[in-house]
Design a protein around this motif. Structure first.
Motif, PDB file in Angstrom:
ATOM      1  N   LEU A 169     -31.804 -29.244 -10.146  1.00 43.15           N
ATOM      2  CA  LEU A 169     -32.120 -30.635 -10.483  1.00 43.15           C
ATOM      3  C   LEU A 169     -31.588 -31.554  -9.394  1.00 43.15           C
ATOM      4  O   LEU A 169     -30.405 -31.475  -9.029  1.00 43.15           O
ATOM      5  CB  LEU A 169     -31.472 -31.023 -11.820  1.00 43.15           C
ATOM      6  CG  LEU A 169     -31.963 -30.282 -13.046  1.00 43.15           C
ATOM      7  CD1 LEU A 169     -31.055 -30.568 -14.235  1.00 43.15           C
ATOM      8  CD2 LEU A 169     -33.393 -30.662 -13.359  1.00 43.15           C
ATOM      9  N   PRO A 170     -32.443 -32.437  -8.872  1.00 39.36           N
ATOM     10  CA  PRO A 170     -31.976 -33.384  -7.862  1.00 39.36           C
ATOM     11  C   PRO A 170     -31.105 -34.454  -8.509  1.00 39.36           C
ATOM     12  O   PRO A 170     -31.248 -34.762  -9.694  1.00 39.36           O
ATOM     13  CB  PRO A 170     -33.270 -33.991  -7.320  1.00 39.36           C
ATOM     14  CG  PRO A 170     -34.236 -33.879  -8.446  1.00 39.36           C
ATOM     15  CD  PRO A 170     -33.860 -32.624  -9.185  1.00 39.36           C
ATOM     16  N   GLN A 171     -30.185 -34.976  -7.729  1.00 39.93           N
ATOM     17  CA  GLN A 171     -29.348 -36.076  -8.206  1.00 39.93           C
ATOM     18  C   GLN A 171     -29.483 -37.247  -7.241  1.00 39.93           C
ATOM     19  O   GLN A 171     -29.643 -37.052  -6.044  1.00 39.93           O
ATOM     20  CB  GLN A 171     -27.879 -35.646  -8.255  1.00 39.93           C
ATOM     21  CG  GLN A 171     -27.626 -34.571  -9.280  1.00 39.93           C
ATOM     22  CD  GLN A 171     -26.154 -34.378  -9.492  1.00 39.93           C
ATOM     23  OE1 GLN A 171     -25.493 -35.298  -9.961  1.00 39.93           O
ATOM     24  NE2 GLN A 171     -25.646 -33.216  -9.138  1.00 39.93           N
ATOM     25  N   THR A 172     -29.382 -38.423  -7.771  1.00 34.31           N
ATOM     26  CA  THR A 172     -29.385 -39.599  -6.897  1.00 34.31           C
ATOM     27  C   THR A 172     -27.993 -39.794  -6.342  1.00 34.31           C
ATOM     28  O   THR A 172     -27.017 -39.270  -6.863  1.00 34.31           O
ATOM     29  CB  THR A 172     -29.793 -40.863  -7.674  1.00 34.31           C
ATOM     30  OG1 THR A 172     -28.785 -41.128  -8.651  1.00 34.31           O
ATOM     31  CG2 THR A 172     -31.146 -40.703  -8.345  1.00 34.31           C
TER      32      THR A 172
ATOM     33  N   LYS B 203     -26.520 -31.720  -2.585  1.00 37.73           N
ATOM     34  CA  LYS B 203     -26.062 -32.357  -3.832  1.00 37.73           C
ATOM     35  C   LYS B 203     -27.000 -32.164  -5.023  1.00 37.73           C
ATOM     36  O   LYS B 203     -26.904 -32.883  -5.999  1.00 37.73           O
ATOM     37  CB  LYS B 203     -25.773 -33.850  -3.626  1.00 37.73           C
ATOM     38  CG  LYS B 203     -24.792 -34.153  -2.528  1.00 37.73           C
ATOM     39  CD  LYS B 203     -23.434 -33.595  -2.842  1.00 37.73           C
ATOM     40  CE  LYS B 203     -22.434 -34.025  -1.776  1.00 37.73           C
ATOM     41  NZ  LYS B 203     -21.343 -33.127  -1.599  1.00 37.73           N
ATOM     42  N   ASP B 204     -27.918 -31.199  -4.948  1.00 33.48           N
ATOM     43  CA  ASP B 204     -28.702 -30.862  -6.133  1.00 33.48           C
ATOM     44  C   ASP B 204     -27.797 -30.111  -7.103  1.00 33.48           C
ATOM     45  O   ASP B 204     -26.935 -29.327  -6.692  1.00 33.48           O
ATOM     46  CB  ASP B 204     -29.885 -29.961  -5.774  1.00 33.48           C
ATOM     47  CG  ASP B 204     -30.977 -30.686  -5.015  1.00 33.48           C
ATOM     48  OD1 ASP B 204     -30.986 -31.935  -5.023  1.00 33.48           O
ATOM     49  OD2 ASP B 204     -31.827 -29.999  -4.420  1.00 33.48           O
ATOM     50  N   LEU B 205     -28.009 -30.337  -8.376  1.00 36.35           N
ATOM     51  CA  LEU B 205     -27.283 -29.614  -9.407  1.00 36.35           C
ATOM     52  C   LEU B 205     -27.990 -28.297  -9.661  1.00 36.35           C
ATOM     53  O   LEU B 205     -29.203 -28.269  -9.889  1.00 36.35           O
ATOM     54  CB  LEU B 205     -27.232 -30.439 -10.693  1.00 36.35           C
ATOM     55  CG  LEU B 205     -26.581 -29.781 -11.906  1.00 36.35           C
ATOM     56  CD1 LEU B 205     -25.116 -29.444 -11.618  1.00 36.35           C
ATOM     57  CD2 LEU B 205     -26.696 -30.678 -13.115  1.00 36.35           C
ATOM     58  N   ILE B 206     -27.256 -27.208  -9.601  1.00 31.75           N
ATOM     59  CA  ILE B 206     -27.820 -25.887  -9.853  1.00 31.75           C
ATOM     60  C   ILE B 206     -27.155 -25.314 -11.097  1.00 31.75           C
ATOM     61  O   ILE B 206     -25.935 -25.153 -11.141  1.00 31.75           O
ATOM     62  CB  ILE B 206     -27.611 -24.941  -8.661  1.00 31.75           C
ATOM     63  CG1 ILE B 206     -28.251 -25.538  -7.411  1.00 31.75           C
ATOM     64  CG2 ILE B 206     -28.174 -23.549  -8.963  1.00 31.75           C
ATOM     65  CD1 ILE B 206     -27.917 -24.823  -6.141  1.00 31.75           C
ATOM     66  N   ILE B 207     -27.967 -25.043 -12.108  1.00 25.99           N
ATOM     67  CA  ILE B 207     -27.481 -24.460 -13.357  1.00 25.99           C
ATOM     68  C   ILE B 207     -28.093 -23.074 -13.473  1.00 25.99           C
ATOM     69  O   ILE B 207     -29.308 -22.910 -13.364  1.00 25.99           O
ATOM     70  CB  ILE B 207     -27.887 -25.308 -14.574  1.00 25.99           C
ATOM     71  CG1 ILE B 207     -27.363 -26.732 -14.430  1.00 25.99           C
ATOM     72  CG2 ILE B 207     -27.397 -24.669 -15.872  1.00 25.99           C
ATOM     73  CD1 ILE B 207     -27.961 -27.701 -15.428  1.00 25.99           C
ATOM     74  N   THR B 208     -27.246 -22.084 -13.696  1.00 29.12           N
ATOM     75  CA  THR B 208     -27.707 -20.709 -13.827  1.00 29.12           C
ATOM     76  C   THR B 208     -27.339 -20.182 -15.209  1.00 29.12           C
ATOM     77  O   THR B 208     -26.193 -20.301 -15.629  1.00 29.12           O
ATOM     78  CB  THR B 208     -27.067 -19.817 -12.743  1.00 29.12           C
ATOM     79  OG1 THR B 208     -27.353 -20.366 -11.466  1.00 29.12           O
ATOM     80  CG2 THR B 208     -27.595 -18.402 -12.814  1.00 29.12           C
ATOM     81  N   VAL B 209     -28.324 -19.622 -15.898  1.00 25.17           N
ATOM     82  CA  VAL B 209     -28.095 -18.939 -17.169  1.00 25.17           C
ATOM     83  C   VAL B 209     -28.487 -17.493 -16.939  1.00 25.17           C
ATOM     84  O   VAL B 209     -29.635 -17.201 -16.587  1.00 25.17           O
ATOM     85  CB  VAL B 209     -28.932 -19.559 -18.311  1.00 25.17           C
ATOM     86  CG1 VAL B 209     -28.725 -18.785 -19.598  1.00 25.17           C
ATOM     87  CG2 VAL B 209     -28.593 -21.028 -18.514  1.00 25.17           C
ATOM     88  N   SER B 210     -27.520 -16.585 -17.114  1.00 27.89           N
ATOM     89  CA  SER B 210     -27.791 -15.174 -16.859  1.00 27.89           C
ATOM     90  C   SER B 210     -27.280 -14.318 -18.007  1.00 27.89           C
ATOM     91  O   SER B 210     -26.412 -14.726 -18.767  1.00 27.89           O
ATOM     92  CB  SER B 210     -27.156 -14.737 -15.538  1.00 27.89           C
ATOM     93  OG  SER B 210     -25.759 -14.929 -15.572  1.00 27.89           O
ATOM     94  N   ASP B 211     -27.842 -13.108 -18.105  1.00 22.62           N
ATOM     95  CA  ASP B 211     -27.425 -12.179 -19.149  1.00 22.62           C
ATOM     96  C   ASP B 211     -27.506 -10.754 -18.634  1.00 22.62           C
ATOM     97  O   ASP B 211     -28.056 -10.500 -17.575  1.00 22.62           O
ATOM     98  CB  ASP B 211     -28.277 -12.355 -20.418  1.00 22.62           C
ATOM     99  CG  ASP B 211     -29.735 -12.009 -20.221  1.00 22.62           C
ATOM    100  OD1 ASP B 211     -30.045 -10.874 -19.803  1.00 22.62           O
ATOM    101  OD2 ASP B 211     -30.595 -12.878 -20.498  1.00 22.62           O
TER     102      ASP B 211
END
Length: 110
Positions: free
Chosen positions: A97-100, A29-37
């Protein structure tokens, strides 16, 4: 996010540039955000320094604070940021990012 998007926008080829933002939840349940180019990539000699304050390859156009500030903000939220880059193929920043449990289980009502 602003720093990552600005950097990606400057790195991509004119009229052929692609910048992607993707989000997902990991199994824990960690949020994973990817920014790629699909830009020019980050030289391997620079990769180890990109998160250092005042490190820049932009000359007078950059302060060298964008990525160090980004990393600090991510870490202050208990997360981490990684970079994967390949010359002339592009760069990918991965923020975890971890989430509670409260945040993960909360339901939005509209």
């Amino acid at each position: 996010m602003t720093n990552l998007l600005l950097n990606s926008g400057e790195a991509v080829p004119e009229n052929k540039g692609i910048v992607k933002i993707e989000g997902a939840l990991s199994q824990n349940k960690d949020l994973i955000i990817t920014v790629s180019d699909n830009g020019k990539g980050i030289p391997s000699d620079d990769i180890e320094h990109i998160f250092e304050p005042f490190f820049t390859t932009k000359g007078y156009r950059g302060t060298g604070l964008g990525l160090s500030v980004t990393k600090k903000i991510v870490e202050e939220h208990g997360g981490n940021i990684q970079v994967v880059s390949e010359k002339d193929k592009g760069t990918k920043f991965i923020i975890t990012l971890p989430q509670t449990n409260t945040e993960v289980n909360r339901k939005e009502t509209f």
